[in-house]
Design a protein around this motif. Structure first.
Motif, PDB file in Angstrom:
ATOM      1  N   ASP A   8       0.808  -1.222   0.000  1.00 41.12           N
ATOM      2  CA  ASP A   8       0.000   0.000   0.000  1.00 41.12           C
ATOM      3  C   ASP A   8       0.846   1.281   0.000  1.00 41.12           C
ATOM      4  O   ASP A   8       0.345   2.365   0.268  1.00 41.12           O
ATOM      5  CB  ASP A   8      -0.978  -0.002   1.175  1.00 41.12           C
ATOM      6  CG  ASP A   8      -0.277  -0.110   2.519  1.00 41.12           C
ATOM      7  OD1 ASP A   8       0.940  -0.368   2.552  1.00 41.12           O
ATOM      8  OD2 ASP A   8      -0.951   0.063   3.546  1.00 41.12           O
ATOM      9  N   ILE A   9       2.124   1.152  -0.328  1.00 43.16           N
ATOM     10  CA  ILE A   9       2.986   2.333  -0.478  1.00 43.16           C
ATOM     11  C   ILE A   9       2.564   3.051  -1.767  1.00 43.16           C
ATOM     12  O   ILE A   9       2.300   2.407  -2.775  1.00 43.16           O
ATOM     13  CB  ILE A   9       4.469   1.900  -0.572  1.00 43.16           C
ATOM     14  CG1 ILE A   9       4.905   1.221   0.728  1.00 43.16           C
ATOM     15  CG2 ILE A   9       5.360   3.089  -0.887  1.00 43.16           C
ATOM     16  CD1 ILE A   9       6.291   0.597   0.657  1.00 43.16           C
ATOM     17  N   PRO A  10       2.497   4.385  -1.750  1.00 38.39           N
ATOM     18  CA  PRO A  10       2.121   5.108  -2.976  1.00 38.39           C
ATOM     19  C   PRO A  10       3.057   4.777  -4.143  1.00 38.39           C
ATOM     20  O   PRO A  10       4.265   4.613  -3.959  1.00 38.39           O
ATOM     21  CB  PRO A  10       2.241   6.585  -2.575  1.00 38.39           C
ATOM     22  CG  PRO A  10       2.087   6.588  -1.100  1.00 38.39           C
ATOM     23  CD  PRO A  10       2.672   5.292  -0.609  1.00 38.39           C
TER      24      PRO A  10
ATOM     25  N   ASN B  54      15.077  17.589   2.843  1.00 34.67           N
ATOM     26  CA  ASN B  54      14.599  16.424   3.581  1.00 34.67           C
ATOM     27  C   ASN B  54      13.594  15.693   2.695  1.00 34.67           C
ATOM     28  O   ASN B  54      12.642  16.299   2.218  1.00 34.67           O
ATOM     29  CB  ASN B  54      13.893  16.831   4.879  1.00 34.67           C
ATOM     30  CG  ASN B  54      14.865  17.164   5.981  1.00 34.67           C
ATOM     31  OD1 ASN B  54      15.939  16.595   6.053  1.00 34.67           O
ATOM     32  ND2 ASN B  54      14.485  18.094   6.847  1.00 34.67           N
ATOM     33  N   LEU B  55      13.813  14.404   2.493  1.00 34.45           N
ATOM     34  CA  LEU B  55      12.887  13.606   1.689  1.00 34.45           C
ATOM     35  C   LEU B  55      12.309  12.489   2.539  1.00 34.45           C
ATOM     36  O   LEU B  55      13.016  11.859   3.327  1.00 34.45           O
ATOM     37  CB  LEU B  55      13.604  12.981   0.482  1.00 34.45           C
ATOM     38  CG  LEU B  55      14.085  13.911  -0.610  1.00 34.45           C
ATOM     39  CD1 LEU B  55      14.786  13.114  -1.710  1.00 34.45           C
ATOM     40  CD2 LEU B  55      12.928  14.704  -1.194  1.00 34.45           C
ATOM     41  N   SER B  56      11.018  12.252   2.366  1.00 40.43           N
ATOM     42  CA  SER B  56      10.403  11.120   3.047  1.00 40.43           C
ATOM     43  C   SER B  56      10.690   9.860   2.244  1.00 40.43           C
ATOM     44  O   SER B  56      10.873   9.911   1.031  1.00 40.43           O
ATOM     45  CB  SER B  56       8.896  11.331   3.208  1.00 40.43           C
ATOM     46  OG  SER B  56       8.274  11.380   1.956  1.00 40.43           O
ATOM     47  N   TYR B  57      10.734   8.731   2.945  1.00 36.88           N
ATOM     48  CA  TYR B  57      11.015   7.469   2.275  1.00 36.88           C
ATOM     49  C   TYR B  57      10.215   6.346   2.917  1.00 36.88           C
ATOM     50  O   TYR B  57       9.702   6.469   4.022  1.00 36.88           O
ATOM     51  CB  TYR B  57      12.510   7.125   2.323  1.00 36.88           C
ATOM     52  CG  TYR B  57      13.044   6.871   3.714  1.00 36.88           C
ATOM     53  CD1 TYR B  57      12.913   5.620   4.325  1.00 36.88           C
ATOM     54  CD2 TYR B  57      13.693   7.876   4.428  1.00 36.88           C
ATOM     55  CE1 TYR B  57      13.399   5.394   5.602  1.00 36.88           C
ATOM     56  CE2 TYR B  57      14.176   7.649   5.694  1.00 36.88           C
ATOM     57  CZ  TYR B  57      14.034   6.406   6.275  1.00 36.88           C
ATOM     58  OH  TYR B  57      14.502   6.179   7.532  1.00 36.88           O
ATOM     59  N   PHE B  58      10.108   5.250   2.183  1.00 35.73           N
ATOM     60  CA  PHE B  58       9.584   3.988   2.694  1.00 35.73           C
ATOM     61  C   PHE B  58      10.700   2.966   2.540  1.00 35.73           C
ATOM     62  O   PHE B  58      11.306   2.868   1.474  1.00 35.73           O
ATOM     63  CB  PHE B  58       8.343   3.535   1.916  1.00 35.73           C
ATOM     64  CG  PHE B  58       7.132   4.366   2.212  1.00 35.73           C
ATOM     65  CD1 PHE B  58       6.332   4.079   3.300  1.00 35.73           C
ATOM     66  CD2 PHE B  58       6.797   5.432   1.401  1.00 35.73           C
ATOM     67  CE1 PHE B  58       5.216   4.840   3.569  1.00 35.73           C
ATOM     68  CE2 PHE B  58       5.683   6.199   1.662  1.00 35.73           C
ATOM     69  CZ  PHE B  58       4.890   5.905   2.759  1.00 35.73           C
ATOM     70  N   GLN B  59      10.967   2.240   3.604  1.00 34.50           N
ATOM     71  CA  GLN B  59      12.047   1.260   3.606  1.00 34.50           C
ATOM     72  C   GLN B  59      11.452  -0.140   3.645  1.00 34.50           C
ATOM     73  O   GLN B  59      10.788  -0.510   4.607  1.00 34.50           O
ATOM     74  CB  GLN B  59      12.945   1.511   4.814  1.00 34.50           C
ATOM     75  CG  GLN B  59      14.170   0.656   4.866  1.00 34.50           C
ATOM     76  CD  GLN B  59      15.157   1.192   5.874  1.00 34.50           C
ATOM     77  OE1 GLN B  59      15.587   2.339   5.771  1.00 34.50           O
ATOM     78  NE2 GLN B  59      15.509   0.381   6.838  1.00 34.50           N
TER      79      GLN B  59
ATOM     80  N   TYR C  42      12.098  -4.097   3.818  1.00 33.58           N
ATOM     81  CA  TYR C  42      13.136  -4.999   4.301  1.00 33.58           C
ATOM     82  C   TYR C  42      13.185  -6.258   3.442  1.00 33.58           C
ATOM     83  O   TYR C  42      12.159  -6.801   3.062  1.00 33.58           O
ATOM     84  CB  TYR C  42      12.889  -5.341   5.770  1.00 33.58           C
ATOM     85  CG  TYR C  42      12.994  -4.112   6.636  1.00 33.58           C
ATOM     86  CD1 TYR C  42      14.226  -3.674   7.088  1.00 33.58           C
ATOM     87  CD2 TYR C  42      11.867  -3.358   6.945  1.00 33.58           C
ATOM     88  CE1 TYR C  42      14.336  -2.522   7.850  1.00 33.58           C
ATOM     89  CE2 TYR C  42      11.972  -2.212   7.706  1.00 33.58           C
ATOM     90  CZ  TYR C  42      13.200  -1.792   8.149  1.00 33.58           C
ATOM     91  OH  TYR C  42      13.304  -0.655   8.898  1.00 33.58           O
ATOM     92  N   ASN C  43      14.399  -6.700   3.120  1.00 37.94           N
ATOM     93  CA  ASN C  43      14.601  -7.885   2.283  1.00 37.94           C
ATOM     94  C   ASN C  43      14.453  -9.145   3.127  1.00 37.94           C
ATOM     95  O   ASN C  43      15.408  -9.657   3.674  1.00 37.94           O
ATOM     96  CB  ASN C  43      15.981  -7.864   1.623  1.00 37.94           C
ATOM     97  CG  ASN C  43      16.106  -6.779   0.589  1.00 37.94           C
ATOM     98  OD1 ASN C  43      15.117  -6.359   0.022  1.00 37.94           O
ATOM     99  ND2 ASN C  43      17.316  -6.333   0.340  1.00 37.94           N
TER     100      ASN C  43
ATOM    101  N   SER D  22       8.866   0.242   6.687  1.00 39.44           N
ATOM    102  CA  SER D  22       8.740   1.356   7.629  1.00 39.44           C
ATOM    103  C   SER D  22       8.912   2.649   6.831  1.00 39.44           C
ATOM    104  O   SER D  22       9.279   2.624   5.658  1.00 39.44           O
ATOM    105  CB  SER D  22       9.790   1.252   8.735  1.00 39.44           C
ATOM    106  OG  SER D  22      11.086   1.330   8.191  1.00 39.44           O
ATOM    107  N   SER D  23       8.654   3.766   7.481  1.00 43.72           N
ATOM    108  CA  SER D  23       8.796   5.062   6.804  1.00 43.72           C
ATOM    109  C   SER D  23       9.638   5.990   7.664  1.00 43.72           C
ATOM    110  O   SER D  23       9.831   5.754   8.853  1.00 43.72           O
ATOM    111  CB  SER D  23       7.429   5.685   6.532  1.00 43.72           C
ATOM    112  OG  SER D  23       6.751   5.927   7.739  1.00 43.72           O
TER     113      SER D  23
END
Length: 115
Positions: free
Chosen positions: A8-10, A35-40, A42-43, A51-52
């Motif tokens: 559900d990440i954009p 500053n940039l937002s991110y979604f991480q 995990y492998n 996570s964000s």
């Protein structure tokens, strides 16, 4: 890797920094003095977990990201084959249980002795 499943990440978060442990997705192709937002993501082969957060980029150098082809289609999950097998086993068990219960009322159950 054909496509990256993002849940559900954009979908505009498709610019990535890739490491052995995670993939960090940004919504811009580069970062510099902001500053940039991110979604991480995990492998991990067994679970889709992300996570964000926010990351600060300096004005001294520009960081360029790799553009990935992303999708929210469940078919591209790393554990899709495991989900399919478990669902198939669950359905077979449910059919066996229904046949067992209905065999009380009809000889060989509703499936006619198939299971």
């Amino acid at each position: 890797m054909d496509k990256l499943y993002i849940g559900d990440i954009p979908k505009d978060y498709k610019y990535a920094v890739i490491t052995n442990d995670y993939i960090r997705l940004f919504n811009k192709p580069y970062g510099r003095d902001e500053n940039l937002s991110y979604f991480q993501i995990y492998n991990n082969d067994s679970v889709f977990f992300y996570s964000s957060g926010m990351q600060n980029f300096s004005s001294y150098n520009t960081t360029y990201f790799t553009e990935l082809d992303v999708t929210d289609s469940i078919v591209y999950r790393k554990d899709f084959d495991k989900i399919t097998v478990v669902s198939f086993i669950f359905i077979l068990g449910l059919l066996f249980l229904v046949n067992l219960v209905t065999s009380v009322f009809k000889q060989n159950g509703v499936l006619g002795g198939l299971l």
